[in-house]
Design a protein around this motif. Structure first.
Motif, PDB file in Angstrom:
ATOM      1  N   UNK A  45       0.839  -1.211   0.000  1.00 31.75           N
ATOM      2  CA  UNK A  45       0.000   0.000   0.000  1.00 31.75           C
ATOM      3  C   UNK A  45       0.875   1.263   0.000  1.00 31.75           C
ATOM      4  N   UNK A  46       2.017   1.184   0.677  1.00 29.47           N
ATOM      5  CA  UNK A  46       2.913   2.346   0.766  1.00 29.47           C
ATOM      6  C   UNK A  46       3.742   2.542  -0.502  1.00 29.47           C
ATOM      7  N   UNK A  47       3.721   1.555  -1.405  1.00 28.23           N
ATOM      8  CA  UNK A  47       4.414   1.752  -2.680  1.00 28.23           C
ATOM      9  C   UNK A  47       5.386   0.674  -3.084  1.00 28.23           C
ATOM     10  N   UNK A  48       5.632  -0.302  -2.215  1.00 26.51           N
ATOM     11  CA  UNK A  48       6.528  -1.394  -2.622  1.00 26.51           C
ATOM     12  C   UNK A  48       5.822  -2.236  -3.684  1.00 26.51           C
ATOM     13  N   UNK A  49       6.574  -2.685  -4.667  1.00 27.94           N
ATOM     14  CA  UNK A  49       5.986  -3.575  -5.683  1.00 27.94           C
ATOM     15  C   UNK A  49       5.952  -5.016  -5.195  1.00 27.94           C
ATOM     16  N   UNK A  50       6.929  -5.378  -4.375  1.00 30.90           N
ATOM     17  CA  UNK A  50       6.955  -6.724  -3.787  1.00 30.90           C
ATOM     18  C   UNK A  50       7.439  -6.602  -2.352  1.00 30.90           C
ATOM     19  N   UNK A  51       7.037  -7.555  -1.526  1.00 36.44           N
ATOM     20  CA  UNK A  51       7.483  -7.564  -0.134  1.00 36.44           C
ATOM     21  C   UNK A  51       7.442  -8.999   0.373  1.00 36.44           C
ATOM     22  N   UNK A  52       8.348  -9.299   1.292  1.00 39.12           N
ATOM     23  CA  UNK A  52       8.385 -10.630   1.892  1.00 39.12           C
ATOM     24  C   UNK A  52       9.089 -10.546   3.231  1.00 39.12           C
ATOM     25  N   UNK A  53       8.977 -11.607   4.013  1.00 41.47           N
ATOM     26  CA  UNK A  53       9.566 -11.613   5.353  1.00 41.47           C
ATOM     27  C   UNK A  53      10.408 -12.857   5.558  1.00 41.47           C
ATOM     28  N   UNK A  54      11.479 -12.688   6.360  1.00 41.58           N
ATOM     29  CA  UNK A  54      12.364 -13.811   6.668  1.00 41.58           C
ATOM     30  C   UNK A  54      12.869 -13.637   8.101  1.00 41.58           C
ATOM     31  N   UNK A  55      12.880 -14.724   8.884  1.00 44.60           N
ATOM     32  CA  UNK A  55      13.436 -14.616  10.231  1.00 44.60           C
ATOM     33  C   UNK A  55      14.893 -14.157  10.182  1.00 44.60           C
ATOM     34  N   UNK A  56      15.256 -13.244  11.084  1.00 44.33           N
ATOM     35  CA  UNK A  56      16.621 -12.702  11.074  1.00 44.33           C
ATOM     36  C   UNK A  56      17.657 -13.810  11.241  1.00 44.33           C
ATOM     37  N   UNK A  57      17.345 -14.816  12.037  1.00 48.41           N
ATOM     38  CA  UNK A  57      18.324 -15.882  12.297  1.00 48.41           C
ATOM     39  C   UNK A  57      18.753 -16.584  11.011  1.00 48.41           C
ATOM     40  N   UNK A  58      17.882 -16.622  10.038  1.00 44.47           N
ATOM     41  CA  UNK A  58      18.239 -17.309   8.784  1.00 44.47           C
ATOM     42  C   UNK A  58      19.297 -16.557   8.000  1.00 44.47           C
ATOM     43  N   UNK A  59      19.357 -15.234   8.218  1.00 47.61           N
ATOM     44  CA  UNK A  59      20.327 -14.432   7.461  1.00 47.61           C
ATOM     45  C   UNK A  59      21.734 -14.555   8.026  1.00 47.61           C
ATOM     46  N   UNK A  60      21.855 -15.019   9.265  1.00 47.76           N
ATOM     47  CA  UNK A  60      23.177 -15.076   9.899  1.00 47.76           C
ATOM     48  C   UNK A  60      24.147 -15.905   9.055  1.00 47.76           C
ATOM     49  N   UNK A  61      23.687 -17.029   8.560  1.00 50.03           N
ATOM     50  CA  UNK A  61      24.548 -17.905   7.748  1.00 50.03           C
ATOM     51  C   UNK A  61      24.077 -17.991   6.314  1.00 50.03           C
ATOM     52  N   UNK A  62      23.638 -16.872   5.755  1.00 53.20           N
ATOM     53  CA  UNK A  62      23.131 -16.894   4.371  1.00 53.20           C
ATOM     54  C   UNK A  62      24.296 -17.165   3.396  1.00 53.20           C
ATOM     55  N   UNK A  63      24.002 -17.587   2.169  1.00 51.43           N
ATOM     56  CA  UNK A  63      25.090 -17.980   1.252  1.00 51.43           C
ATOM     57  C   UNK A  63      26.141 -16.897   1.019  1.00 51.43           C
TER      58      UNK A  63
ATOM     59  N   UNK B 144      10.764  -6.354  15.623  1.00 55.61           N
ATOM     60  CA  UNK B 144      10.856  -7.262  16.773  1.00 55.61           C
ATOM     61  C   UNK B 144       9.639  -8.185  16.798  1.00 55.61           C
ATOM     62  N   UNK B 145       9.585  -9.019  15.813  1.00 62.77           N
ATOM     63  CA  UNK B 145       8.471  -9.939  15.621  1.00 62.77           C
ATOM     64  C   UNK B 145       9.026 -11.321  15.331  1.00 62.77           C
ATOM     65  N   UNK B 146       8.395 -12.332  15.876  1.00 64.63           N
ATOM     66  CA  UNK B 146       8.848 -13.693  15.608  1.00 64.63           C
ATOM     67  C   UNK B 146       7.745 -14.464  14.879  1.00 64.63           C
ATOM     68  N   UNK B 147       8.139 -15.132  13.826  1.00 67.22           N
ATOM     69  CA  UNK B 147       7.206 -16.007  13.101  1.00 67.22           C
ATOM     70  C   UNK B 147       8.045 -16.975  12.289  1.00 67.22           C
ATOM     71  N   UNK B 148       7.574 -18.175  12.082  1.00 64.41           N
ATOM     72  CA  UNK B 148       8.358 -19.119  11.274  1.00 64.41           C
ATOM     73  C   UNK B 148       8.501 -18.624   9.837  1.00 64.41           C
ATOM     74  N   UNK B 149       9.641 -18.864   9.248  1.00 62.41           N
ATOM     75  CA  UNK B 149       9.830 -18.480   7.851  1.00 62.41           C
ATOM     76  C   UNK B 149       9.106 -19.436   6.919  1.00 62.41           C
TER      77      UNK B 149
END
Ligand code: SF4
Ligand code: SF4
Length: 221
Positions: free
Chosen positions: A17-35, A149-154
């Motif tokens: 609604x604010x103007x992004x064409x795409x959006x998605x969410x990922x738990x922060x912990x998954x980014x710690x060891x991203x490729x 500061x939100x937790x949800x499964x990826x």
């Protein structure tokens, strides 16, 4: 009070609604060891809790001005994304009382690997041109993220054919720096071109996008 999953779902709707064409969410912990972090031998996220909400803005070839880069100002497209991100942070904070912040752009500056995050958030899949191929937009999407500061499964990542399967790679063939000659993207070769663009340019710089614009993946939404 809705749970984390419900707030994230509402935040993704709000981002569009604010103007992004795409959006998605990922738990922060998954980014710690991203490729990309593993490849660089660094930690891929300053946070190991909470959620990154990734925002994407389409940069179609009909709007080249979105990508014109200026020293100290970045690009107009990035400023639009930062504006969306700030508004989303404010909305999450005011509506739910949840802490949130705009994530810095550079991983070495406290940011995250945005392309990895976009793939892990299910927005798209990495192409042979080292860009995220987004359904409906191809590789012509720029990203930013907020942390909340939100937790949800990826979500589980999509399976099936890779988007580049069967393609003759006009993207890698178009590179003036032969940055894909080993079969893998050479950041050093690409950055040499970026540095040359900056040296040659004055004012607003039109960086090389050959590997991006050569991709036939769909550009219309
Ligand atoms: S941006 Fe230009 S120099 Fe860099 S990899 Fe793509 S085509 Fe090559
Ligand atoms: S041009 Fe072909 S190989 Fe390259 S990113 Fe696009 S779909 Fe993949």
């Amino acid at each position: 009070m809705p749970d984390g999953r419900e707030i994230i779902s509402a935040a993704l709707d709000k981002a569009r609604e604010l103007g992004a064409d795409v959006a998605g969410a990922v738990p922060a912990a998954r980014l710690v060891g991203c490729p990309s972090a593993v490849a660089e031998g660094v930690r891929g996220s300053p946070a190991d809790r909470g959620t990154y909400i990734v925002l994407g803005l389409h940069h179609g070839p009909e709007h080249p001005e979105l990508d014109l880069w200026e020293e100290g100002r970045g690009t107009p497209g990035d400023r639009i994304l930062v504006g969306i991100a700030k508004n989303l942070v404010r909305w999450i904070s005011e509506r739910y009382g949840i802490r949130a912040r705009v994530v810095r752009y550079q991983p070495g500056d406290g940011g995250i690997y945005l392309k990895d995050a976009a793939c892990m958030a299910g927005i798209g899949r990495m192409g042979r041109n080292n860009l995220v191929l987004v359904p409906g937009y191809g590789p012509r999407v720029r990203f930013r993220a907020i942390w909340a500061d939100l937790e949800a499964p990826g979500r589980d990542l999509p399976e099936g054919d890779l988007p580049c399967a069967g393609c003759e790679e006009p993207c890698t063939c178009a590179c003036p720096m032969d940055a894909f000659r080993t079969g893998r993207y050479s950041r050093d070769r690409c950055m040499a071109r970026m540095d040359a663009d900056k040296t040659a340019g004055r004012g607003r710089i039109d960086h090389c996008r050959a590997c991006e614009l050569a991709c036939p993946e769909r550009d219309e939404a």
